[in-house]
Design a protein around this motif. Structure first.
Motif, PDB file in Angstrom:
ATOM      1  N   TYR A   6      12.877  20.623  72.234  1.00 32.48           N
ATOM      2  CA  TYR A   6      12.942  22.068  72.048  1.00 32.48           C
ATOM      3  C   TYR A   6      12.818  22.416  70.568  1.00 32.48           C
ATOM      4  O   TYR A   6      12.048  23.286  70.185  1.00 32.48           O
ATOM      5  CB  TYR A   6      14.268  22.595  72.596  1.00 32.48           C
ATOM      6  N   CYS A   7      13.570  21.724  69.746  1.00 32.71           N
ATOM      7  CA  CYS A   7      13.554  22.013  68.314  1.00 32.71           C
ATOM      8  C   CYS A   7      12.188  21.728  67.713  1.00 32.71           C
ATOM      9  O   CYS A   7      11.696  22.483  66.892  1.00 32.71           O
ATOM     10  CB  CYS A   7      14.635  21.216  67.599  1.00 32.71           C
ATOM     11  N   TRP A   8      11.565  20.621  68.142  1.00 35.29           N
ATOM     12  CA  TRP A   8      10.239  20.304  67.643  1.00 35.29           C
ATOM     13  C   TRP A   8       9.267  21.412  67.994  1.00 35.29           C
ATOM     14  O   TRP A   8       8.483  21.849  67.168  1.00 35.29           O
ATOM     15  CB  TRP A   8       9.781  18.967  68.229  1.00 35.29           C
ATOM     16  N   ARG A   9       9.324  21.910  69.213  1.00 42.17           N
ATOM     17  CA  ARG A   9       8.437  22.997  69.623  1.00 42.17           C
ATOM     18  C   ARG A   9       8.711  24.269  68.818  1.00 42.17           C
ATOM     19  O   ARG A   9       7.797  24.961  68.412  1.00 42.17           O
ATOM     20  CB  ARG A   9       8.596  23.297  71.116  1.00 42.17           C
ATOM     21  N   LEU A  10       9.986  24.570  68.623  1.00 47.97           N
ATOM     22  CA  LEU A  10      10.319  25.764  67.840  1.00 47.97           C
ATOM     23  C   LEU A  10       9.823  25.640  66.412  1.00 47.97           C
ATOM     24  O   LEU A  10       9.267  26.581  65.857  1.00 47.97           O
ATOM     25  CB  LEU A  10      11.834  25.995  67.826  1.00 47.97           C
ATOM     26  N   ASP A 144      10.582  35.935  69.400  1.00 52.12           N
ATOM     27  CA  ASP A 144       9.943  36.842  70.362  1.00 52.12           C
ATOM     28  C   ASP A 144       8.591  36.289  70.806  1.00 52.12           C
ATOM     29  O   ASP A 144       8.234  36.377  71.982  1.00 52.12           O
ATOM     30  CB  ASP A 144       9.766  38.243  69.757  1.00 52.12           C
ATOM     31  N   LEU A 145       7.844  35.705  69.880  1.00 49.42           N
ATOM     32  CA  LEU A 145       6.570  35.082  70.213  1.00 49.42           C
ATOM     33  C   LEU A 145       6.781  33.926  71.190  1.00 49.42           C
ATOM     34  O   LEU A 145       6.051  33.780  72.170  1.00 49.42           O
ATOM     35  CB  LEU A 145       5.875  34.598  68.941  1.00 49.42           C
ATOM     36  N   LEU A 146       7.794  33.116  70.947  1.00 47.60           N
ATOM     37  CA  LEU A 146       8.134  32.032  71.862  1.00 47.60           C
ATOM     38  C   LEU A 146       8.464  32.587  73.247  1.00 47.60           C
ATOM     39  O   LEU A 146       7.998  32.059  74.258  1.00 47.60           O
ATOM     40  CB  LEU A 146       9.323  31.232  71.329  1.00 47.60           C
ATOM     41  N   ALA A 147       9.240  33.645  73.297  1.00 52.07           N
ATOM     42  CA  ALA A 147       9.614  34.252  74.583  1.00 52.07           C
ATOM     43  C   ALA A 147       8.380  34.746  75.340  1.00 52.07           C
ATOM     44  O   ALA A 147       8.334  34.654  76.572  1.00 52.07           O
ATOM     45  CB  ALA A 147      10.595  35.404  74.361  1.00 52.07           C
ATOM     46  N   ASN A 148       7.395  35.240  74.611  1.00 51.63           N
ATOM     47  CA  ASN A 148       6.180  35.721  75.258  1.00 51.63           C
ATOM     48  C   ASN A 148       5.257  34.592  75.683  1.00 51.63           C
ATOM     49  O   ASN A 148       4.604  34.683  76.725  1.00 51.63           O
ATOM     50  CB  ASN A 148       5.418  36.677  74.330  1.00 51.63           C
ATOM     51  N   GLN A 149       5.182  33.531  74.876  1.00 55.06           N
ATOM     52  CA  GLN A 149       4.221  32.469  75.154  1.00 55.06           C
ATOM     53  C   GLN A 149       4.806  31.295  75.925  1.00 55.06           C
ATOM     54  O   GLN A 149       4.069  30.559  76.571  1.00 55.06           O
ATOM     55  CB  GLN A 149       3.588  31.985  73.855  1.00 55.06           C
ATOM     56  N   MET A 150       6.103  31.087  75.823  1.00 54.75           N
ATOM     57  CA  MET A 150       6.772  29.997  76.534  1.00 54.75           C
ATOM     58  C   MET A 150       8.067  30.519  77.146  1.00 54.75           C
ATOM     59  O   MET A 150       9.163  30.108  76.774  1.00 54.75           O
ATOM     60  CB  MET A 150       7.049  28.840  75.566  1.00 54.75           C
ATOM     61  N   SER A 154      12.197  29.643  76.373  1.00 59.28           N
ATOM     62  CA  SER A 154      13.032  30.702  75.813  1.00 59.28           C
ATOM     63  C   SER A 154      14.192  31.037  76.748  1.00 59.28           C
ATOM     64  O   SER A 154      15.326  31.202  76.302  1.00 59.28           O
ATOM     65  CB  SER A 154      12.172  31.938  75.549  1.00 59.28           C
ATOM     66  N   ALA A 155      13.925  31.112  78.045  1.00 60.05           N
ATOM     67  CA  ALA A 155      14.977  31.424  79.019  1.00 60.05           C
ATOM     68  C   ALA A 155      16.028  30.315  79.058  1.00 60.05           C
ATOM     69  O   ALA A 155      17.229  30.598  79.139  1.00 60.05           O
ATOM     70  CB  ALA A 155      14.374  31.636  80.398  1.00 60.05           C
ATOM     71  N   ALA A 156      15.582  29.065  78.971  1.00 56.49           N
ATOM     72  CA  ALA A 156      16.532  27.953  78.972  1.00 56.49           C
ATOM     73  C   ALA A 156      17.419  28.017  77.731  1.00 56.49           C
ATOM     74  O   ALA A 156      18.627  27.786  77.807  1.00 56.49           O
ATOM     75  CB  ALA A 156      15.788  26.619  79.037  1.00 56.49           C
ATOM     76  N   ALA A 157      16.821  28.345  76.591  1.00 56.77           N
ATOM     77  CA  ALA A 157      17.606  28.461  75.360  1.00 56.77           C
ATOM     78  C   ALA A 157      18.587  29.618  75.454  1.00 56.77           C
ATOM     79  O   ALA A 157      19.759  29.491  75.082  1.00 56.77           O
ATOM     80  CB  ALA A 157      16.681  28.645  74.160  1.00 56.77           C
TER      81      ALA A 157
END
Length: 168
Positions: A6-10, A144-150, A154-157
């Motif tokens: 998760y952190c790597w993706r963020l 917000d970009l993460l929430a829109n694209q993944m 985002s929901a799991a976080a």
């Protein structure tokens, strides 16, 4: 989802976000701030943020001479990282905003055309606080970009299943 993944993706998304953030500013009038940006703006305009950044700044300066002028980028980096621990409980920010790293902070400053901080630092406390706000607003835009694209990540976080951290 493991915390490291998760952190790597963020971090990757945040780096991509910083590289393309100039486009967000150009389109700022066309883009409605997302819920994470709005929550971040509320916190950044609160007395809690004001107290938090000042306490973190004091800790970062401890043991060094301090004039509150020409503040080094190292002090900015340490303060910005420490502020992450002061994000308000009860909202989305602690679970969706990763701790910024030096590369993200430097990129955030470059995107707004700030002077190179390596030599002269930040002019004064007003510029220092503005730099912190810029870093955290950009982190919120990236979230917000993460929430829109993944949305699944985002929901799991947001549900607390993932803990953002720069320490894998």
């Amino acid at each position: 989802f493991g915390s490291s993944r998760y952190c790597w993706r963020l971090i990757c998304l945040n780096r991509l976000c910083v590289r393309s953030f100039h486009s967000l500013f150009i389109m700022a009038d066309l883009v409605e701030p997302g819920p994470i940006v709005r929550e971040m703006e509320d916190w950044l305009s609160s007395g809690d943020f004001d107290s938090a950044w000042r306490e973190c700044y004091d800790r970062a300066c401890r043991g060094q001479g301090r004039s509150d002028r020409n503040i080094s980028q190292d002090i900015l980096f340490q303060t910005a990282i420490d502020i992450h621990g002061s994000l308000p409980d009860g909202g989305k920010l602690p679970s969706l905003i990763p701790e910024p790293d030096a590369e993200f902070i430097r990129g955030a400053m470059e995107q707004i055309g700030a002077e190179d901080m390596r030599e002269a630092g930040l002019r004064d406390l007003e510029h220092f606080e503005a730099a912190l706000v810029i870093v955290y607003i950009q982190l919120a835009h990236c979230a917000d970009l993460l929430a829109n694209q993944m949305p699944e990540v985002s929901a799991a976080a947001a549900a607390g299943h993932l803990v953002p951290s720069s320490h894998g």
